[in-house]
Design a protein around this motif. Sequence first.
Motif, PDB file in Angstrom:
ATOM      1  N   GLU A  71      -2.944  -0.339  19.321  1.00  8.25           N
ATOM      2  CA  GLU A  71      -3.834   0.694  18.788  1.00  8.25           C
ATOM      3  C   GLU A  71      -4.513   0.286  17.486  1.00  8.25           C
ATOM      4  OE1 GLU A  71      -1.978   4.579  18.789  1.00  8.25           O
ATOM      5  OE2 GLU A  71      -0.595   3.958  20.376  1.00  8.25           O
ATOM      6  N   LYS A  72      -4.182  -0.906  16.987  1.00  4.42           N
ATOM      7  CA  LYS A  72      -4.750  -1.390  15.725  1.00  4.42           C
ATOM      8  C   LYS A  72      -4.580  -0.351  14.621  1.00  4.42           C
ATOM      9  CE  LYS A  72      -6.316  -4.973  17.986  1.00  4.42           C
ATOM     10  NZ  LYS A  72      -5.627  -6.284  17.881  1.00  4.42           N
ATOM     11  N   GLU A  73      -3.382   0.234  14.571  1.00 12.55           N
ATOM     12  CA  GLU A  73      -3.100   1.337  13.655  1.00 12.55           C
ATOM     13  C   GLU A  73      -1.988   0.940  12.691  1.00 12.55           C
ATOM     14  OE1 GLU A  73      -3.586   3.839  11.616  1.00 12.55           O
ATOM     15  OE2 GLU A  73      -4.428   4.992  13.295  1.00 12.55           O
ATOM     16  N   VAL A  74      -2.027   1.501  11.497  1.00 13.52           N
ATOM     17  CA  VAL A  74      -0.978   1.286  10.508  1.00 13.52           C
ATOM     18  C   VAL A  74       0.201   2.194  10.853  1.00 13.52           C
ATOM     19  CG1 VAL A  74      -0.383   1.317   8.052  1.00 13.52           C
ATOM     20  CG2 VAL A  74      -2.732   0.807   8.769  1.00 13.52           C
ATOM     21  N   THR A  75       1.402   1.635  10.862  1.00 14.87           N
ATOM     22  CA  THR A  75       2.596   2.422  11.136  1.00 14.87           C
ATOM     23  C   THR A  75       2.770   3.499  10.060  1.00 14.87           C
ATOM     24  OG1 THR A  75       3.596   0.401  12.017  1.00 14.87           O
ATOM     25  CG2 THR A  75       5.057   2.272  11.642  1.00 14.87           C
ATOM     26  N   LEU A  76       3.204   4.663  10.482  1.00 16.45           N
ATOM     27  CA  LEU A  76       3.359   5.789   9.561  1.00 16.45           C
ATOM     28  C   LEU A  76       4.208   5.426   8.351  1.00 16.45           C
ATOM     29  CD1 LEU A  76       2.890   8.806   8.947  1.00 16.45           C
ATOM     30  CD2 LEU A  76       4.947   9.294  10.297  1.00 16.45           C
ATOM     31  N   VAL A  77       5.307   4.735   8.564  1.00 14.18           N
ATOM     32  CA  VAL A  77       6.195   4.403   7.452  1.00 14.18           C
ATOM     33  C   VAL A  77       5.480   3.540   6.420  1.00 14.18           C
ATOM     34  CG1 VAL A  77       7.207   2.346   8.572  1.00 14.18           C
ATOM     35  CG2 VAL A  77       8.503   3.598   6.823  1.00 14.18           C
ATOM     36  N   HIS A  78       4.583   2.663   6.879  1.00 11.75           N
ATOM     37  CA  HIS A  78       3.855   1.815   5.935  1.00 11.75           C
ATOM     38  C   HIS A  78       2.738   2.588   5.234  1.00 11.75           C
ATOM     39  CE1 HIS A  78       5.451  -1.539   8.648  1.00 11.75           C
ATOM     40  NE2 HIS A  78       6.211  -1.445   7.577  1.00 11.75           N
TER      41      HIS A  78
ATOM     42  N   LEU B  47       0.911   4.759   0.190  1.00  6.60           N
ATOM     43  CA  LEU B  47       0.504   5.935  -0.575  1.00  6.60           C
ATOM     44  C   LEU B  47       1.394   6.143  -1.792  1.00  6.60           C
ATOM     45  CD1 LEU B  47      -0.414   8.500   2.223  1.00  6.60           C
ATOM     46  CD2 LEU B  47      -1.957   7.499   0.516  1.00  6.60           C
ATOM     47  N   ARG B  48       2.680   5.960  -1.599  1.00 14.10           N
ATOM     48  CA  ARG B  48       3.600   6.162  -2.710  1.00 14.10           C
ATOM     49  C   ARG B  48       3.423   5.100  -3.789  1.00 14.10           C
ATOM     50  NH1 ARG B  48       8.515   5.267  -1.558  1.00 14.10           N
ATOM     51  NH2 ARG B  48       9.179   6.156  -3.548  1.00 14.10           N
TER      52      ARG B  48
ATOM     53  N   LEU C 250       6.820  14.715  13.861  1.00 15.57           N
ATOM     54  CA  LEU C 250       5.921  13.560  13.844  1.00 15.57           C
ATOM     55  C   LEU C 250       4.464  14.000  13.727  1.00 15.57           C
ATOM     56  CD1 LEU C 250       7.526  11.186  16.500  1.00 15.57           C
ATOM     57  CD2 LEU C 250       7.423  10.873  14.028  1.00 15.57           C
ATOM     58  N   GLN C 251       4.127  15.059  14.431  1.00 13.21           N
ATOM     59  CA  GLN C 251       2.753  15.560  14.374  1.00 13.21           C
ATOM     60  C   GLN C 251       2.407  16.022  12.955  1.00 13.21           C
ATOM     61  OE1 GLN C 251       1.872  18.602  17.241  1.00 13.21           O
ATOM     62  NE2 GLN C 251      -0.234  18.888  16.542  1.00 13.21           N
ATOM     63  N   GLU C 252       3.353  16.706  12.307  1.00 13.18           N
ATOM     64  CA  GLU C 252       3.121  17.174  10.936  1.00 13.18           C
ATOM     65  C   GLU C 252       3.010  16.000   9.967  1.00 13.18           C
ATOM     66  OE1 GLU C 252       5.425  21.495  11.057  1.00 13.18           O
ATOM     67  OE2 GLU C 252       6.567  19.646  10.750  1.00 13.18           O
ATOM     68  N   GLN C 253       3.871  15.014  10.155  1.00 12.16           N
ATOM     69  CA  GLN C 253       3.800  13.824   9.307  1.00 12.16           C
ATOM     70  C   GLN C 253       2.448  13.135   9.434  1.00 12.16           C
ATOM     71  OE1 GLN C 253       7.226  11.065   9.202  1.00 12.16           O
ATOM     72  NE2 GLN C 253       8.273  12.536  10.505  1.00 12.16           N
ATOM     73  N   HIS C 254       2.046  12.906  10.664  1.00 10.19           N
ATOM     74  CA  HIS C 254       0.781  12.213  10.901  1.00 10.19           C
ATOM     75  C   HIS C 254      -0.398  13.003  10.316  1.00 10.19           C
ATOM     76  CE1 HIS C 254       1.911   8.721  13.252  1.00 10.19           C
ATOM     77  NE2 HIS C 254       2.749   9.460  13.950  1.00 10.19           N
ATOM     78  N   SER C 255      -0.365  14.297  10.514  1.00 14.12           N
ATOM     79  CA  SER C 255      -1.457  15.134  10.032  1.00 14.12           C
ATOM     80  C   SER C 255      -1.562  15.079   8.514  1.00 14.12           C
ATOM     81  CB  SER C 255      -1.244  16.578  10.492  1.00 14.12           C
ATOM     82  OG  SER C 255      -2.233  17.424   9.974  1.00 14.12           O
ATOM     83  N   LEU C 256      -0.430  15.222   7.843  1.00 17.43           N
ATOM     84  CA  LEU C 256      -0.410  15.212   6.387  1.00 17.43           C
ATOM     85  C   LEU C 256      -0.763  13.840   5.827  1.00 17.43           C
ATOM     86  CD1 LEU C 256       0.358  16.334   3.561  1.00 17.43           C
ATOM     87  CD2 LEU C 256       2.727  15.677   4.082  1.00 17.43           C
ATOM     88  N   ILE C 257      -0.067  12.809   6.312  1.00 19.61           N
ATOM     89  CA  ILE C 257      -0.218  11.471   5.746  1.00 19.61           C
ATOM     90  C   ILE C 257      -1.593  10.881   6.042  1.00 19.61           C
ATOM     91  CG2 ILE C 257       0.682   9.122   5.783  1.00 19.61           C
ATOM     92  CD1 ILE C 257       2.434  11.216   4.331  1.00 19.61           C
ATOM     93  N   GLN C 258      -2.093  11.097   7.270  1.00 13.82           N
ATOM     94  CA  GLN C 258      -3.384  10.503   7.615  1.00 13.82           C
ATOM     95  C   GLN C 258      -4.502  11.032   6.721  1.00 13.82           C
ATOM     96  OE1 GLN C 258      -3.718   8.002  10.065  1.00 13.82           O
ATOM     97  NE2 GLN C 258      -5.622   7.778   8.910  1.00 13.82           N
TER      98      GLN C 258
END
Length: 316
Positions: free
Chosen positions: A100-107, A112-113, A168-176
């Motif tokens: 998906e050429k996507e950055v992993t959520l944890v990274h 961000l931090r 996971l959906q909430e994490q992705h929504s917030l972090i993205q």
Amino acid sequence: MLTVSNYHYVRNNFVTPYPSIFGVTPTFLKNQLVALKNTGTFITPQELLENHEEVIQSSKHYILITFDDGLKEQYVNAKPILDALGIKALFFVNSLNFIEKEVTLVHKIHLLRSQISTTAFFGILKTFDTEGKTQLSNKEKQQAVEHYNYDDEETALLKFTLNFKLSLQEQHSLIQAIFDTHFDSHQVVNDLYMTEEHLIQLAKEGMLGNHTHSHVPLGYLDRHEIMKEFVTSKNYLEELTHKEIPYVSYPYGSQEACASPVEEIAKSTGHQLGFTMERSINTGNEHPLLLKRFDCNDLPLGKNQKAFEHAHRLIY
């Protein structure tokens, strides 16, 4: 018996506005590998695969080196050191970064931090969470501090909240939403992760493993989602490299992240050796798909090397 040491980031410096990305320098890695060599014998992934029962039950001390997350700096900075010392390690990769050429959520969170203070991040969470679902109980606070034992308490609570209190959906929504205002995802993917050529070379050398598709704690998913996480990544790696991938490392690696039926599904999808993050030496009672691993900080020269010393004393 078998000691497994795990690494993530390997870079020359970790200077950021806020401390959030931690790892080892190439110099530290080399020195620790030399120190480990003085305690036992390095084993290759293939040797462990073929003789895991004998290795784990042996009175001789064997050592395996692993790297999680498929970071380019591991290939560029760590592999030359391993090659020079004649050590074959396992590098565990998430297929999300390639398919998906996507950055992993944890990274995304790590990056961000590095730009946003922990206090400010909690402020963003409070704005997002109008129902208070991210509030931690005393038990959860204790779990957070124990799991993220190298962080200060506030940071440990933030990591636990992000990883275990939000869906996971909430994490992705917030972090993205936050990530897009600070970083170019395409550039991060190119800079942070290995190339497919790197994966092919690692597979040729018997050093490539599956870290699931999207780096999520599997024990919180249903059976179908767990199966998809294993199969998507394993199929991608095997089709790319034309090599069997019998090794898997479970993201986060805690008891909760590896809870039933994770091991069962790992076996059903063709994995033969699996690695958790339960910090101890493997001495013979471990299931081959639930092997224990130390963080490198737990081992000689690390911040918490007494963990290894204590485990070693218990055996001898």
